[in-house]
Design a protein around this motif. Structure first.
Motif, PDB file in Angstrom:
ATOM      1  N   VAL A  15       0.783  -1.256   0.162  1.00 28.86           N
ATOM      2  CA  VAL A  15      -0.131   0.086   0.023  1.00 28.86           C
ATOM      3  C   VAL A  15       0.822   1.232  -0.072  1.00 28.86           C
ATOM      4  CG1 VAL A  15      -1.743   1.314   1.340  1.00 28.86           C
ATOM      5  CG2 VAL A  15      -1.972  -1.206   1.263  1.00 28.86           C
ATOM      6  N   GLY A  16       0.572   2.275  -0.808  1.00 29.31           N
ATOM      7  CA  GLY A  16       1.422   3.338  -0.932  1.00 29.31           C
ATOM      8  C   GLY A  16       2.553   3.323  -2.107  1.00 29.31           C
ATOM      9  N   ASP A  17       2.496   2.104  -2.632  1.00 28.63           N
ATOM     10  CA  ASP A  17       3.558   2.173  -3.590  1.00 28.63           C
ATOM     11  C   ASP A  17       3.327   2.520  -5.112  1.00 28.63           C
ATOM     12  OD1 ASP A  17       5.207  -1.135  -3.067  1.00 28.63           O
ATOM     13  OD2 ASP A  17       5.207   0.797  -2.053  1.00 28.63           O
ATOM     14  N   TRP A  35      -6.998   0.145 -21.070  1.00 24.16           N
ATOM     15  CA  TRP A  35      -6.837  -0.631 -19.816  1.00 24.16           C
ATOM     16  C   TRP A  35      -7.873  -1.050 -19.110  1.00 24.16           C
ATOM     17  CZ3 TRP A  35      -1.846  -2.378 -18.980  1.00 24.16           C
ATOM     18  CH2 TRP A  35      -0.782  -1.734 -19.533  1.00 24.16           C
ATOM     19  N   PHE A  36      -7.698  -2.246 -18.594  1.00 24.35           N
ATOM     20  CA  PHE A  36      -8.897  -2.646 -17.690  1.00 24.35           C
ATOM     21  C   PHE A  36      -8.398  -3.298 -16.587  1.00 24.35           C
ATOM     22  CE2 PHE A  36     -11.877  -2.262 -21.138  1.00 24.35           C
ATOM     23  CZ  PHE A  36     -11.143  -2.331 -22.408  1.00 24.35           C
ATOM     24  N   GLN A  37      -9.422  -3.126 -15.581  1.00 22.16           N
ATOM     25  CA  GLN A  37      -8.907  -3.738 -14.341  1.00 22.16           C
ATOM     26  C   GLN A  37     -10.040  -4.959 -13.921  1.00 22.16           C
ATOM     27  OE1 GLN A  37     -10.685  -2.010 -10.585  1.00 22.16           O
ATOM     28  NE2 GLN A  37      -8.712  -1.656  -9.837  1.00 22.16           N
ATOM     29  N   GLN A  38      -9.577  -6.005 -13.510  1.00 19.79           N
ATOM     30  CA  GLN A  38     -10.583  -7.144 -12.891  1.00 19.79           C
ATOM     31  C   GLN A  38     -10.174  -7.787 -11.675  1.00 19.79           C
ATOM     32  OE1 GLN A  38     -10.697 -10.741 -15.543  1.00 19.79           O
ATOM     33  NE2 GLN A  38     -12.756 -10.688 -15.303  1.00 19.79           N
ATOM     34  N   LYS A  39     -11.123  -7.886 -10.919  1.00 22.56           N
ATOM     35  CA  LYS A  39     -11.038  -8.627  -9.764  1.00 22.56           C
ATOM     36  C   LYS A  39     -11.632 -10.001  -9.627  1.00 22.56           C
ATOM     37  CE  LYS A  39     -11.040  -4.152  -7.146  1.00 22.56           C
ATOM     38  NZ  LYS A  39     -11.453  -3.141  -6.262  1.00 22.56           N
ATOM     39  N   GLU A  81      -7.771  -1.453  -2.608  1.00 28.33           N
ATOM     40  CA  GLU A  81      -8.772  -1.759  -3.544  1.00 28.33           C
ATOM     41  C   GLU A  81      -8.144  -1.800  -4.875  1.00 28.33           C
ATOM     42  OE1 GLU A  81      -9.088   0.924  -1.676  1.00 28.33           O
ATOM     43  OE2 GLU A  81      -9.092   2.603  -2.905  1.00 28.33           O
ATOM     44  N   ASP A  82      -6.993  -1.765  -5.298  1.00 32.37           N
ATOM     45  CA  ASP A  82      -6.207  -1.787  -6.257  1.00 32.37           C
ATOM     46  C   ASP A  82      -5.610  -3.173  -6.753  1.00 32.37           C
ATOM     47  OD1 ASP A  82      -5.198   1.670  -5.755  1.00 32.37           O
ATOM     48  OD2 ASP A  82      -6.959   0.905  -6.511  1.00 32.37           O
ATOM     49  N   PHE A  83      -5.562  -3.906  -5.711  1.00 32.75           N
ATOM     50  CA  PHE A  83      -5.054  -5.251  -5.759  1.00 32.75           C
ATOM     51  C   PHE A  83      -6.064  -6.190  -6.775  1.00 32.75           C
ATOM     52  CE2 PHE A  83      -1.344  -4.998  -3.531  1.00 32.75           C
ATOM     53  CZ  PHE A  83      -1.645  -4.194  -2.386  1.00 32.75           C
ATOM     54  N   GLU A 105      -0.202  -8.112  -6.704  1.00 26.10           N
ATOM     55  CA  GLU A 105      -0.520  -8.533  -5.247  1.00 26.10           C
ATOM     56  C   GLU A 105       0.164  -8.030  -4.227  1.00 26.10           C
ATOM     57  OE1 GLU A 105      -0.772 -13.460  -6.167  1.00 26.10           O
ATOM     58  OE2 GLU A 105       1.133 -12.378  -7.112  1.00 26.10           O
ATOM     59  N   ILE A 106      -0.373  -8.214  -3.069  1.00 22.38           N
ATOM     60  CA  ILE A 106       0.472  -7.694  -1.831  1.00 22.38           C
ATOM     61  C   ILE A 106       1.728  -8.721  -1.525  1.00 22.38           C
ATOM     62  CG2 ILE A 106       0.345  -7.429   0.585  1.00 22.38           C
ATOM     63  CD1 ILE A 106      -2.720  -7.319   0.327  1.00 22.38           C
TER      64      ILE A 106
END
Lengths: 106, 123
Positions: A15-17, A35-39, A81-83, A105-106
């Motif tokens: 977090v914060g990176d 660009w797309f984000q998928q959870k 929430e960005d992972f 990933e974390i």
């Protein structure tokens, strides 16, 4: 067909990176790159179109840049929430093609 | 609010047929191109097909050309994907996606996605 190559395929961050994902097209695609984000278990969410334009409602921590064959997605300060997995896609020509994805990933 | 709701997925034997639907609401359906994108289990995204706002122009991925047919009924705000001669490698979640306009390049810029419907091709 235009091949889209994303790198890295996965990355670990905190977090914060500040995170940068690269997408390379096998031939020039002008600026027709999205660009797309998928959870997990969810539909993709549209983030950016035409290389650098944010979709409505997308926070400004996301930014895109590039031209020709080389493009980047940057997340300025990673939040929980960005992972997710991020995909690039070219729409310069048919068939429309996606990159293989980058799992953050974390 | 833009909403896309897919339906019609399920378990089908190889060689069989299935028709997927995507019901749209919250926007003027007849003025936007629409697409289908699929995702095999544990895999990435694969574009399948696109149809123009009035339905007169379609394009397909080579993997489905000649087997899948895309159509739309603008009076019902619904997109259809007719899938014939289904194979095991067609197993995937199928998403419909809305273009952000009716002509190039906006027609190919996806700005909204449905939740998807799962198609499983297996004997």
């Amino acid at each position: 067909d235009i091949q889209m190559t994303q790198s890295p395929s996965s990355l670990s961050a905190s977090v914060g990176d500040r995170v940068t994902i690269t997408c390379r097209a096998s031939q020039g695609i002008n600026y027709y790159l999205a660009w797309f984000q998928q959870k997990p278990g969810k539909a993709p969410k549209s983030l950016i179109y035409a290389t650098s334009n944010l979709q409505s409602g997308v926070p400004s921590k996301f930014s895109g840049s590039g031209s020709g064959t080389d493009f980047t997605l940057t997340i300025s300060s990673l939040q929980p929430e960005d992972f997710a997995t991020y995909y690039c896609q070219q729409y310069n020509s048919f068939p429309l093609t996606f990159g293989g994805g980058t799992k953050v990933e974390i | 609010e833009v909403q896309l709701l897919e339906s019609g997925g399920g378990l089908i034997q190889p060689g069989g047929s299935l028709r997927l639907s995507c019901a749209a609401s919250g926007f003027t359906f007849s003025t936007y191109a629409m697409s289908w994108v699929r995702q095999a289990p544990g895999k990435g995204l694969e574009w399948v097909s696109i149809i123009s706002d009035r339905g007169g122009d379609q394009h397909y991925a080579d993997s489905v050309k000649g087997r899948f047919s895309l159509s739309r009924d603008n009076s019902k705000n619904t997109l259809y994907l007719q899938m014939d001669s289904l194979r095991a490698d067609d197993t995937a979640v199928y998403f419909c996606a809305k273009g952000s306009g009716d002509s190039y390049p906006k027609s190919r810029e996806f700005d909204c996605w449905g939740q998807g419907t799962l198609v499983t091709v297996s004997s």
